[in-house]
Design a protein around this motif. Structure first.
Motif, PDB file in Angstrom:
ATOM      1  N   PHE A   1       5.788   3.241   0.647  1.00  0.00           N
ATOM      2  CA  PHE A   1       5.227   2.035   0.054  1.00  0.00           C
ATOM      3  C   PHE A   1       5.529   0.904   1.036  1.00  0.00           C
ATOM      4  N   ILE A   2       4.468   0.336   1.601  1.00  0.00           N
ATOM      5  CA  ILE A   2       4.615  -0.606   2.700  1.00  0.00           C
ATOM      6  C   ILE A   2       4.004  -1.945   2.319  1.00  0.00           C
ATOM      7  N   HIS A   3       4.790  -3.015   2.483  1.00  0.00           N
ATOM      8  CA  HIS A   3       4.257  -4.365   2.301  1.00  0.00           C
ATOM      9  C   HIS A   3       3.670  -4.793   3.643  1.00  0.00           C
ATOM     10  N   ILE A   4       2.408  -5.222   3.597  1.00  0.00           N
ATOM     11  CA  ILE A   4       1.708  -5.625   4.811  1.00  0.00           C
ATOM     12  C   ILE A   4       1.363  -7.104   4.695  1.00  0.00           C
ATOM     13  N   LEU A   5       1.683  -7.870   5.728  1.00  0.00           N
ATOM     14  CA  LEU A   5       1.426  -9.302   5.734  1.00  0.00           C
ATOM     15  C   LEU A   5      -0.064  -9.605   5.714  1.00  0.00           C
ATOM     16  N   ASN A   6      -0.834  -8.870   6.494  1.00  0.00           N
ATOM     17  CA  ASN A   6      -2.265  -9.128   6.566  1.00  0.00           C
ATOM     18  C   ASN A   6      -3.019  -7.802   6.582  1.00  0.00           C
TER      19      ASN A   6
ATOM     20  N   GLN B   1      15.089  13.021   8.437  1.00  0.00           N
ATOM     21  CA  GLN B   1      15.497  12.139   9.526  1.00  0.00           C
ATOM     22  C   GLN B   1      14.272  11.485  10.164  1.00  0.00           C
ATOM     23  N   ASP B   2      13.219  12.244  10.398  1.00  0.00           N
ATOM     24  CA  ASP B   2      12.006  11.691  10.996  1.00  0.00           C
ATOM     25  C   ASP B   2      11.323  10.709  10.044  1.00  0.00           C
ATOM     26  N   LYS B   3      11.339  11.008   8.748  1.00  0.00           N
ATOM     27  CA  LYS B   3      10.760  10.085   7.767  1.00  0.00           C
ATOM     28  C   LYS B   3      11.515   8.759   7.769  1.00  0.00           C
ATOM     29  N   LEU B   4      12.828   8.832   7.871  1.00  0.00           N
ATOM     30  CA  LEU B   4      13.643   7.618   7.908  1.00  0.00           C
ATOM     31  C   LEU B   4      13.362   6.810   9.174  1.00  0.00           C
ATOM     32  N   ILE B   5      13.230   7.490  10.298  1.00  0.00           N
ATOM     33  CA  ILE B   5      12.915   6.800  11.554  1.00  0.00           C
ATOM     34  C   ILE B   5      11.548   6.132  11.445  1.00  0.00           C
ATOM     35  N   LEU B   6      10.579   6.827  10.875  1.00  0.00           N
ATOM     36  CA  LEU B   6       9.243   6.260  10.683  1.00  0.00           C
ATOM     37  C   LEU B   6       9.314   5.020   9.790  1.00  0.00           C
ATOM     38  N   ALA B   7      10.007   5.117   8.672  1.00  0.00           N
ATOM     39  CA  ALA B   7      10.118   3.977   7.747  1.00  0.00           C
ATOM     40  C   ALA B   7      10.789   2.786   8.423  1.00  0.00           C
ATOM     41  N   ASN B   8      11.821   3.034   9.200  1.00  0.00           N
ATOM     42  CA  ASN B   8      12.505   1.943   9.892  1.00  0.00           C
ATOM     43  C   ASN B   8      11.653   1.361  11.010  1.00  0.00           C
ATOM     44  N   ALA B   9      10.908   2.194  11.710  1.00  0.00           N
ATOM     45  CA  ALA B   9      10.022   1.693  12.770  1.00  0.00           C
ATOM     46  C   ALA B   9       8.946   0.788  12.175  1.00  0.00           C
ATOM     47  N   ILE B  10       8.431   1.156  11.014  1.00  0.00           N
ATOM     48  CA  ILE B  10       7.445   0.317  10.338  1.00  0.00           C
ATOM     49  C   ILE B  10       8.069  -1.018   9.957  1.00  0.00           C
TER      50      ILE B  10
ATOM     51  N   VAL C   1       0.844  -1.191   0.000  1.00  0.00           N
ATOM     52  CA  VAL C   1       0.000   0.000   0.000  1.00  0.00           C
ATOM     53  C   VAL C   1       0.883   1.245   0.000  1.00  0.00           C
ATOM     54  N   LYS C   2       0.324   2.304  -0.566  1.00  0.00           N
ATOM     55  CA  LYS C   2       1.017   3.594  -0.593  1.00  0.00           C
ATOM     56  C   LYS C   2       0.321   4.494   0.425  1.00  0.00           C
ATOM     57  N   LEU C   3       1.082   4.904   1.451  1.00  0.00           N
ATOM     58  CA  LEU C   3       0.552   5.780   2.489  1.00  0.00           C
ATOM     59  C   LEU C   3       1.401   7.039   2.546  1.00  0.00           C
ATOM     60  N   LYS C   4       0.828   8.104   3.060  1.00  0.00           N
ATOM     61  CA  LYS C   4       1.524   9.395   3.117  1.00  0.00           C
ATOM     62  C   LYS C   4       1.917   9.734   4.547  1.00  0.00           C
TER      63      LYS C   4
ATOM     64  N   LEU D   1      10.581  -2.492  11.402  1.00  0.00           N
ATOM     65  CA  LEU D   1      10.905  -3.266  12.600  1.00  0.00           C
ATOM     66  C   LEU D   1       9.695  -3.960  13.210  1.00  0.00           C
ATOM     67  N   THR D   2       8.505  -3.476  12.926  1.00  0.00           N
ATOM     68  CA  THR D   2       7.319  -4.137  13.466  1.00  0.00           C
ATOM     69  C   THR D   2       6.992  -5.339  12.587  1.00  0.00           C
ATOM     70  N   PRO D   3       6.803  -6.502  13.186  1.00  0.00           N
ATOM     71  CA  PRO D   3       6.529  -7.710  12.395  1.00  0.00           C
ATOM     72  C   PRO D   3       5.268  -7.555  11.546  1.00  0.00           C
ATOM     73  N   GLY D   4       5.341  -8.080  10.344  1.00  0.00           N
ATOM     74  CA  GLY D   4       4.187  -8.043   9.448  1.00  0.00           C
ATOM     75  C   GLY D   4       4.180  -6.860   8.499  1.00  0.00           C
ATOM     76  N   THR D   5       5.105  -5.925   8.667  1.00  0.00           N
ATOM     77  CA  THR D   5       5.180  -4.774   7.769  1.00  0.00           C
ATOM     78  C   THR D   5       6.631  -4.515   7.376  1.00  0.00           C
ATOM     79  N   ILE D   6       6.808  -4.112   6.135  1.00  0.00           N
ATOM     80  CA  ILE D   6       8.141  -3.738   5.636  1.00  0.00           C
ATOM     81  C   ILE D   6       7.975  -2.507   4.761  1.00  0.00           C
ATOM     82  N   THR D   7       8.750  -1.477   5.048  1.00  0.00           N
ATOM     83  CA  THR D   7       8.753  -0.307   4.179  1.00  0.00           C
ATOM     84  C   THR D   7       9.612  -0.648   2.972  1.00  0.00           C
ATOM     85  N   VAL D   8       8.984  -0.717   1.816  1.00  0.00           N
ATOM     86  CA  VAL D   8       9.676  -1.089   0.594  1.00  0.00           C
ATOM     87  C   VAL D   8      10.382   0.116  -0.011  1.00  0.00           C
ATOM     88  N   GLU D   9       9.701   1.274   0.043  1.00  0.00           N
ATOM     89  CA  GLU D   9      10.277   2.483  -0.544  1.00  0.00           C
ATOM     90  C   GLU D   9       9.743   3.714   0.174  1.00  0.00           C
TER      91      GLU D   9
END
Length: 151
Positions: A123-128, A97-106, A87-90, A108-116
């Motif tokens: 752009f976030i891959h979500i498991l469910n 720096q804050d955007k990078l921290i947000l992307a990395n925090a996403i 999904v594409k979220l804004k 680090l949480t299981p079930g989600t990966i920030t792709v770009e």
């Protein structure tokens, strides 16, 4: 600038776990170079940074625990239906720096990966994906973590 140098130097000491004079000299040089040449010209406010992370860490940990439980349920019961997708979220954060921290925090949480991370789009891959409503996903994933990064 002095605050950033001290912070980077302390991180160096923590990572090397050594008070050997050679390690300290290299750490001081690395901290100086990073502080001098790789930071924007805006003033570094250590107090603001500490307050931001004091606010962010509990929110992140809450999301981390919730995500771990959700993924554990999926793993322990393979019959549960999953709906993966990207999904594409804004983000409304302005600092890179804050955007990078947000992307990395996403990530680090299981079930989600920030792709770009492109400008303000993540752009976030979500498991469910529980909801097909983008505003619900925005609220659950981005807005919750962003709240901790806004000063």
């Amino acid at each position: 600038m002095l605050g950033k140098f001290i912070l980077l130097f302390l991180v160096w000491i923590g990572l090397t776990n050594s008070l050997d004079i050679q390690e300290l000299l290299v750490g001081a040089v690395v901290a100086f170079v990073i502080t001098r040449f790789f930071t924007p010209n805006r003033e570094f406010n250590l107090k603001e940074l500490i307050m931001k992370y004091i606010k962010f860490i509990p929110i992140f940990l809450k999301n981390l625990v919730q995500s771990n439980i959700a993924v554990a349920k999926i793993v322990l019961n393979p019959k549960l239906p999953i709906n993966t997708g990207i999904v594409k979220l804004k983000t409304s954060l302005s600092s890179n720096q804050d955007k990078l921290i947000l992307a990395n925090a996403i990530t680090l949480t299981p079930g989600t990966i920030t792709v770009e991370l492109r400008n303000n789009d993540l752009f976030i891959h979500i498991l469910n994906i529980d909801s097909l409503d983008r505003s619900v996903l925005q609220k659950e994933i981005i807005d919750e973590l962003e709240r901790g990064l806004l000063v």
